[in-house]
Enzyme design. Structure first.
Site, PDB file in Angstrom:
ATOM      1  N   TYR A   9      25.007  -4.402 -24.542  1.00 29.32           N
ATOM      2  CA  TYR A   9      26.372  -4.762 -24.179  1.00 29.32           C
ATOM      3  C   TYR A   9      26.899  -5.906 -25.047  1.00 29.32           C
ATOM      4  O   TYR A   9      28.099  -6.145 -25.124  1.00 29.32           O
ATOM      5  CB  TYR A   9      26.476  -5.152 -22.701  1.00 29.32           C
ATOM      6  CG  TYR A   9      26.247  -3.990 -21.736  1.00 29.32           C
ATOM      7  CD1 TYR A   9      26.120  -2.680 -22.201  1.00 29.32           C
ATOM      8  CD2 TYR A   9      26.175  -4.196 -20.370  1.00 29.32           C
ATOM      9  CE1 TYR A   9      25.913  -1.625 -21.332  1.00 29.32           C
ATOM     10  CE2 TYR A   9      25.967  -3.137 -19.486  1.00 29.32           C
ATOM     11  CZ  TYR A   9      25.836  -1.860 -19.976  1.00 29.32           C
ATOM     12  OH  TYR A   9      25.631  -0.815 -19.110  1.00 29.32           O
ATOM     13  N   LYS A  34      12.277   2.588 -22.482  1.00 27.39           N
ATOM     14  CA  LYS A  34      12.246   3.811 -23.287  1.00 27.39           C
ATOM     15  C   LYS A  34      11.382   3.508 -24.510  1.00 27.39           C
ATOM     16  O   LYS A  34      11.789   3.668 -25.661  1.00 27.39           O
ATOM     17  CB  LYS A  34      13.701   4.191 -23.670  1.00 27.39           C
ATOM     18  CG  LYS A  34      13.849   5.529 -24.350  1.00 27.39           C
ATOM     19  CD  LYS A  34      13.668   6.713 -23.434  1.00 27.39           C
ATOM     20  CE  LYS A  34      13.666   8.015 -24.199  1.00 27.39           C
ATOM     21  NZ  LYS A  34      13.265   9.171 -23.390  1.00 27.39           N
ATOM     22  N   ASP A  70      13.781   7.963 -18.219  1.00 24.78           N
ATOM     23  CA  ASP A  70      14.143   9.323 -17.786  1.00 24.78           C
ATOM     24  C   ASP A  70      13.366   9.738 -16.538  1.00 24.78           C
ATOM     25  O   ASP A  70      13.933  10.184 -15.545  1.00 24.78           O
ATOM     26  CB  ASP A  70      13.971  10.362 -18.915  1.00 24.78           C
ATOM     27  CG  ASP A  70      13.082   9.895 -20.051  1.00 24.78           C
ATOM     28  OD1 ASP A  70      12.416   8.862 -19.888  1.00 24.78           O
ATOM     29  OD2 ASP A  70      13.019  10.579 -21.081  1.00 24.78           O
ATOM     30  N   ASP A 128      21.947  -1.401 -15.057  1.00 23.31           N
ATOM     31  CA  ASP A 128      23.309  -1.053 -14.645  1.00 23.31           C
ATOM     32  C   ASP A 128      23.321   0.363 -14.053  1.00 23.31           C
ATOM     33  O   ASP A 128      23.834   0.604 -12.949  1.00 23.31           O
ATOM     34  CB  ASP A 128      24.200  -1.126 -15.908  1.00 23.31           C
ATOM     35  CG  ASP A 128      25.675  -1.017 -15.598  1.00 23.31           C
ATOM     36  OD1 ASP A 128      26.021  -0.850 -14.427  1.00 23.31           O
ATOM     37  OD2 ASP A 128      26.485  -1.088 -16.542  1.00 23.31           O
ATOM     38  N   ASP A 188      23.145   1.885  -9.694  1.00 22.32           N
ATOM     39  CA  ASP A 188      24.138   2.828  -9.138  1.00 22.32           C
ATOM     40  C   ASP A 188      23.418   4.031  -8.539  1.00 22.32           C
ATOM     41  O   ASP A 188      23.738   4.486  -7.442  1.00 22.32           O
ATOM     42  CB  ASP A 188      25.079   3.329 -10.248  1.00 22.32           C
ATOM     43  CG  ASP A 188      26.348   2.488 -10.361  1.00 22.32           C
ATOM     44  OD1 ASP A 188      26.261   1.280 -10.080  1.00 22.32           O
ATOM     45  OD2 ASP A 188      27.405   3.029 -10.734  1.00 22.32           O
TER      46      ASP A 188
END
Ligand code: NAD
Length: 349
Positions: free
Chosen positions: A124, A178, A210, A234, A238
């Site tokens: 970000y 990852k 994943d 992030d 959710d």
């Protein structure tokens, strides 16, 4: 007297923060010394100061004991260069809120783990980033790029705190990354298992992002402290909100190196439901539960608020998004939910 900076922000922000203020006023009635200061961030700040994060706000943040934020964003500012979301990125970066803790908790379903999200670095913020036109195969073509960067010091700091936090919980920690593809993840993983050597009594494991999206939902009881980077945290939080029933249910706390704290629900400004008095205020109210404990050291009152929130939910009262989750569901508005919580919070034990 502790000074709390209130930043309602955009969309459903002002409606849910109104419920938080109701409870804060009751806390003042109980004798807790709180001074509220109001300011603007995000879209509303663009409207007023022409900036999503003003210098005035930056200076205020450094002179308060804690910050309580609603949410930012909305279609109104789609064409602005300075987006409301920059306000959020700036408050996190400029005040160095490097750690974000998101409890995924639901007493009805016996769910209780935390996601620790790195908050002030990663993709970000990494540079270079941009969008420009370049010639590809002789054709002018849009070209966009972002950069994921982490340095060793940022990673060590976050991993050490996460292991320490796990000592006060179930002594179980999972790193999600990852590392089969990304260099930043490879460094995280190497440091994670090195630091693990100093915490022999903590059970650690590692999952690829994943696979983790499945494991967190299917086998949530296997998790206690979940540690991950900015972008994965992030997205995963959710996803995990589904376990509690709604994105409106999740609270969060962020902390910087000076122990300044920032409290906010995990959701965004939900523009489609804004202004309708139907948004779920539970994530914000649970953030206040954390603030009462960590900023004011008021464990008893914090517990009282927590039990008041779950009392209301256990009676079946909830906003529209809780329809399929609560037994004996009774639809209430944002305001009515806040009033019900305040009613039980005010009652003597
Ligand atoms: P969102 O979190 O606003 O909404 C996602 C979905 O959840 C929507 O269906 C929404 O109606 C619902 N929802 C969210 N909070 C709710 C609540 N309290 N009660 C009931 N339902 C709720 O995410 P989005 O739609 O992807 O983004 C909308 C705007 O919010 C965008 O501008 C985005 O950039 C911004 N955003 C801000 C934050 C933040 O302020 N921390 C976080 C995420 C997104």
């Amino acid at each position: 007297m502790k000074k709390i900076l209130i930043l309602p922000g955009d969309g459903i922000g002002p409606e849910i923060i109104k419920q938080v203020i109701k409870i804060i006023n009751t806390c003042i009635l109980f004798g807790i010394k709180i001074k509220l200061i109001y300011n603007y961030i995000g879209g509303i700040s663009i409207d007023i100061f022409n900036k999503s994060f003003s210098n005035n706000l930056f200076n205020l943040c450094k002179n308060v004991n804690s910050i309580f934020l609603g949410c930012v964003g909305g279609y109104k500012w789609d064409k602005n260069i300075d987006k409301p979301e920059n306000g959020l990125l700036n408050i996190r970066k400029k005040l160095n809120f490097f750690i974000n803790i998101r409890p995924i908790k639901c007493p009805f379903k016996n769910i209780d783990f935390i996601i620790i999200r790195e908050l002030s670095s990663g993709i970000y913020y990494g540079k270079p980033k941009g969008i420009s036109k370049q010639i590809v195969n002789n054709i002018p073509t849009w070209y966009s790029y972002d950069t994921e960067i982490y340095n060793e010091q940022e990673i060590i700091k976050l991993i050490r705190i996460s292991f320490n936090l796990s000592l006060n919980r179930k002594k179980k920690i999972c790193l999600i990354d990852k590392s089969n593809v990304l260099n930043t993840s490879k460094l995280w993983k190497k440091i994670f298992f090195y630091i693990n050597n100093f915490y022999k009594n903590v059970k650690s494991n590692h999952l690829y992002i994943d696979n983790s999206t499945i494991e967190l939902i299917k086998n949530y009881n296997n998790f206690d402290v979940v540690l991950t980077n900015n972008i994965f945290g992030d997205i995963l939080s959710d996803e995990c909100s589904l376990l509690t029933g709604s994105l409106g249910m999740l609270p969060s706390i962020s902390i910087n190196s000076n122990l300044l704290s920032l409290f906010e629900p995990c959701h965004g400004s939900a523009p489609k439901i804004a202004g309708k008095n139907i948004a779920n205020p539970v994530g914000s109210l649970l953030s206040l539960v954390m603030m009462l404990e960590y900023v004011f050291n008021e464990k008893k009152i914090s517990n009282k608020l927590y039990f008041s929130i779950y009392k209301v939910l256990s009676l079946g009262f909830g906003t529209f998004d809780m329809k399929n989750i609560l037994n004996n569901f009774k639809l209430v508005s944002t305001n009515e939910f806040g009033d019900l919580v305040n009613h039980f919070f005010l009652l003597n034990d």
